[in-house]
Design a protein around this motif. Sequence first.
Motif, PDB file in Angstrom:
ATOM      1  N   LEU A  38      -6.805   4.568 -13.553  1.00 25.86           N
ATOM      2  CA  LEU A  38      -7.244   5.179 -12.308  1.00 25.86           C
ATOM      3  C   LEU A  38      -7.833   4.149 -11.350  1.00 25.86           C
ATOM      4  O   LEU A  38      -7.492   4.131 -10.154  1.00 25.86           O
ATOM      5  N   VAL A  39      -8.686   3.253 -11.871  1.00 22.67           N
ATOM      6  CA  VAL A  39      -9.385   2.300 -11.003  1.00 22.67           C
ATOM      7  C   VAL A  39      -8.473   1.127 -10.619  1.00 22.67           C
ATOM      8  O   VAL A  39      -8.229   0.878  -9.428  1.00 22.67           O
ATOM      9  N   VAL A  40      -7.978   0.415 -11.624  1.00 24.85           N
ATOM     10  CA  VAL A  40      -7.145  -0.770 -11.344  1.00 24.85           C
ATOM     11  C   VAL A  40      -5.801  -0.343 -10.757  1.00 24.85           C
ATOM     12  O   VAL A  40      -5.347  -0.901  -9.751  1.00 24.85           O
ATOM     13  N   GLY A  41      -5.162   0.659 -11.396  1.00 28.68           N
ATOM     14  CA  GLY A  41      -3.881   1.131 -10.875  1.00 28.68           C
ATOM     15  C   GLY A  41      -4.025   1.705  -9.477  1.00 28.68           C
ATOM     16  O   GLY A  41      -3.182   1.481  -8.611  1.00 28.68           O
ATOM     17  N   GLY A  42      -5.129   2.436  -9.263  1.00 27.63           N
ATOM     18  CA  GLY A  42      -5.372   2.980  -7.930  1.00 27.63           C
ATOM     19  C   GLY A  42      -5.547   1.903  -6.896  1.00 27.63           C
ATOM     20  O   GLY A  42      -5.025   1.995  -5.776  1.00 27.63           O
ATOM     21  N   ALA A  43      -6.275   0.836  -7.272  1.00 28.83           N
ATOM     22  CA  ALA A  43      -6.488  -0.268  -6.328  1.00 28.83           C
ATOM     23  C   ALA A  43      -5.181  -0.979  -6.020  1.00 28.83           C
ATOM     24  O   ALA A  43      -4.882  -1.290  -4.856  1.00 28.83           O
ATOM     25  N   VAL A  44      -4.377  -1.226  -7.053  1.00 28.45           N
ATOM     26  CA  VAL A  44      -3.110  -1.952  -6.874  1.00 28.45           C
ATOM     27  C   VAL A  44      -2.128  -1.151  -6.023  1.00 28.45           C
ATOM     28  O   VAL A  44      -1.344  -1.731  -5.262  1.00 28.45           O
ATOM     29  N   ILE A  45      -2.183   0.170  -6.151  1.00 30.66           N
ATOM     30  CA  ILE A  45      -1.261   1.011  -5.377  1.00 30.66           C
ATOM     31  C   ILE A  45      -1.820   1.324  -3.995  1.00 30.66           C
ATOM     32  O   ILE A  45      -1.155   1.127  -2.968  1.00 30.66           O
ATOM     33  N   PHE A  46      -3.044   1.787  -3.940  1.00 31.16           N
ATOM     34  CA  PHE A  46      -3.560   2.344  -2.693  1.00 31.16           C
ATOM     35  C   PHE A  46      -4.052   1.296  -1.689  1.00 31.16           C
ATOM     36  O   PHE A  46      -4.029   1.564  -0.488  1.00 31.16           O
ATOM     37  N   ILE A  47      -4.474   0.126  -2.151  1.00 32.60           N
ATOM     38  CA  ILE A  47      -4.869  -0.902  -1.186  1.00 32.60           C
ATOM     39  C   ILE A  47      -3.657  -1.372  -0.376  1.00 32.60           C
ATOM     40  O   ILE A  47      -3.698  -1.367   0.866  1.00 32.60           O
ATOM     41  N   PRO A  48      -2.542  -1.773  -1.023  1.00 28.68           N
ATOM     42  CA  PRO A  48      -1.352  -2.092  -0.219  1.00 28.68           C
ATOM     43  C   PRO A  48      -0.832  -0.909   0.585  1.00 28.68           C
ATOM     44  O   PRO A  48      -0.385  -1.078   1.725  1.00 28.68           O
ATOM     45  N   ASN A 103       5.323  -2.897  -4.935  1.00 29.40           N
ATOM     46  CA  ASN A 103       4.273  -2.350  -4.091  1.00 29.40           C
ATOM     47  C   ASN A 103       3.723  -3.409  -3.132  1.00 29.40           C
ATOM     48  O   ASN A 103       3.580  -3.181  -1.929  1.00 29.40           O
ATOM     49  N   PHE A 104       3.437  -4.595  -3.650  1.00 30.59           N
ATOM     50  CA  PHE A 104       2.905  -5.679  -2.818  1.00 30.59           C
ATOM     51  C   PHE A 104       3.950  -6.201  -1.823  1.00 30.59           C
ATOM     52  O   PHE A 104       3.615  -6.555  -0.685  1.00 30.59           O
ATOM     53  N   LEU A 105       5.204  -6.268  -2.257  1.00 25.86           N
ATOM     54  CA  LEU A 105       6.251  -6.758  -1.360  1.00 25.86           C
ATOM     55  C   LEU A 105       6.470  -5.804  -0.190  1.00 25.86           C
ATOM     56  O   LEU A 105       6.715  -6.247   0.939  1.00 25.86           O
ATOM     57  N   LEU A 106       6.374  -4.508  -0.439  1.00 22.12           N
ATOM     58  CA  LEU A 106       6.486  -3.543   0.656  1.00 22.12           C
ATOM     59  C   LEU A 106       5.335  -3.711   1.646  1.00 22.12           C
ATOM     60  O   LEU A 106       5.517  -3.554   2.857  1.00 22.12           O
ATOM     61  N   ALA A 107       4.140  -4.050   1.123  1.00 24.82           N
ATOM     62  CA  ALA A 107       3.007  -4.310   2.013  1.00 24.82           C
ATOM     63  C   ALA A 107       3.234  -5.581   2.826  1.00 24.82           C
ATOM     64  O   ALA A 107       2.918  -5.631   4.026  1.00 24.82           O
ATOM     65  N   ALA A 108       3.788  -6.622   2.200  1.00 23.67           N
ATOM     66  CA  ALA A 108       4.087  -7.869   2.915  1.00 23.67           C
ATOM     67  C   ALA A 108       5.120  -7.625   4.012  1.00 23.67           C
ATOM     68  O   ALA A 108       5.022  -8.184   5.117  1.00 23.67           O
ATOM     69  N   MET A 109       6.093  -6.764   3.737  1.00 22.62           N
ATOM     70  CA  MET A 109       7.107  -6.441   4.740  1.00 22.62           C
ATOM     71  C   MET A 109       6.505  -5.628   5.891  1.00 22.62           C
ATOM     72  O   MET A 109       6.924  -5.754   7.042  1.00 22.62           O
ATOM     73  N   ALA A 110       5.509  -4.782   5.579  1.00 24.43           N
ATOM     74  CA  ALA A 110       4.815  -4.049   6.638  1.00 24.43           C
ATOM     75  C   ALA A 110       4.039  -5.013   7.535  1.00 24.43           C
ATOM     76  O   ALA A 110       4.003  -4.850   8.765  1.00 24.43           O
ATOM     77  N   TYR A 111       3.431  -6.016   6.922  1.00 27.77           N
ATOM     78  CA  TYR A 111       2.714  -7.043   7.696  1.00 27.77           C
ATOM     79  C   TYR A 111       3.685  -7.797   8.605  1.00 27.77           C
ATOM     80  O   TYR A 111       3.372  -8.072   9.776  1.00 27.77           O
ATOM     81  N   ASP A 112       4.855  -8.095   8.082  1.00 30.51           N
ATOM     82  CA  ASP A 112       5.888  -8.754   8.886  1.00 30.51           C
ATOM     83  C   ASP A 112       6.269  -7.913  10.101  1.00 30.51           C
ATOM     84  O   ASP A 112       6.367  -8.421  11.226  1.00 30.51           O
ATOM     85  N   ARG A 113       6.472  -6.619   9.895  1.00 36.76           N
ATOM     86  CA  ARG A 113       6.845  -5.736  11.011  1.00 36.76           C
ATOM     87  C   ARG A 113       5.694  -5.604  12.020  1.00 36.76           C
ATOM     88  O   ARG A 113       5.923  -5.518  13.228  1.00 36.76           O
TER      89      ARG A 113
END
Length: 332
Positions: A218-228, A130-140
């Motif tokens: 819901l809270v931690v998993g949601g943050a880890v998924i939805f923030i990126p 999940n985080f790596l896909l966000a890093a790749m979006a930042y790269d693009r």
Amino acid sequence: MLPFMCEDEFSFFRHSRTMHQGNQTTISGFFLLGLAVGSEQQLLIFTLFLCMYLVTMLGNSLIILAIISDTYLHSPMYFFLANLSFADICFTTTTVPKLLADIPSQNPTISFAGCLTQMYFFMLLVDLDNFLLAAMAYDRYIAVCHPLHYVALLSPKRCALLVVIPWVISNIVSVLHLSLLSRLPFCDQRVVPHFFCDLEPILRLACADTQFNNLLILVVGGAVIFIPFSFILVSYALIGTAVLAVPSVKGKWKTFSTCASHLSAVSLFYGSIVGVYFLPASSYSAERDKVAAIMYTVITPMMNPFIYSLRNKDMKRALRRLLSKIHVFLSW
């Protein structure tokens, strides 16, 4: 009926390996219900998943080797891609070998320690993807919207941080979930309606109140998924604005095509993740859960090498060079 085990065998298994304490038990292991296939379908299912696993391992390994061996690919985009491929190799290895071993087994069990270990690596790697896909979006985003500052904004140090920090956060989240789960008492019923130890099915076997665990998901998993994921959406909204400002249609397509592979991977990954973990608990379905899990544990890691190589001229060139080197090496 449980697949691969008759009722008498399952009853013996349930009572022989459990120390009873009232309505609770000291857990020695779980019975993985696995995929509901008949004995005549076992060979077909085993062969199918084995082939997908081998394709995943080969495809992602070739991506990593091509990026390492070709200096032209030593750029932030391919650095993140190599890390994604490595994470996908580990991700699919966390679940598929155990699934392959359980398909022909008459007693598909997993120890409590083995279950926790599998859950740890599974949660770690799904969060890392999940985080790596966000890093790749930042790269693009930097490549399209700030091309003149690309080298400065994506320095080797920053790229390393964009990989190391997700490892740290993912580890913390996994340990947090498992530390709470390991303290729960479990009932006699230890049948997991899944082909691996996932957090939601295991929590449903606990004999204690799991509201706090579910809230944490819901809270931690949601943050880890939805923030990126939100970061990805914002990045592509800005990219879309930049693409629309390009005067020619050909220029628009050329600019957007650099993001097409990443968008495909994001759609495949998040479509299945959200369908499993962020629908209401009342709508939980074990069969839907298994289908979605196959999508993101088997199909997505297998498809990523194709997604990132078939329409990428630089990657195809690097792979051809790598394969020619391997051919020369093997012909010696």
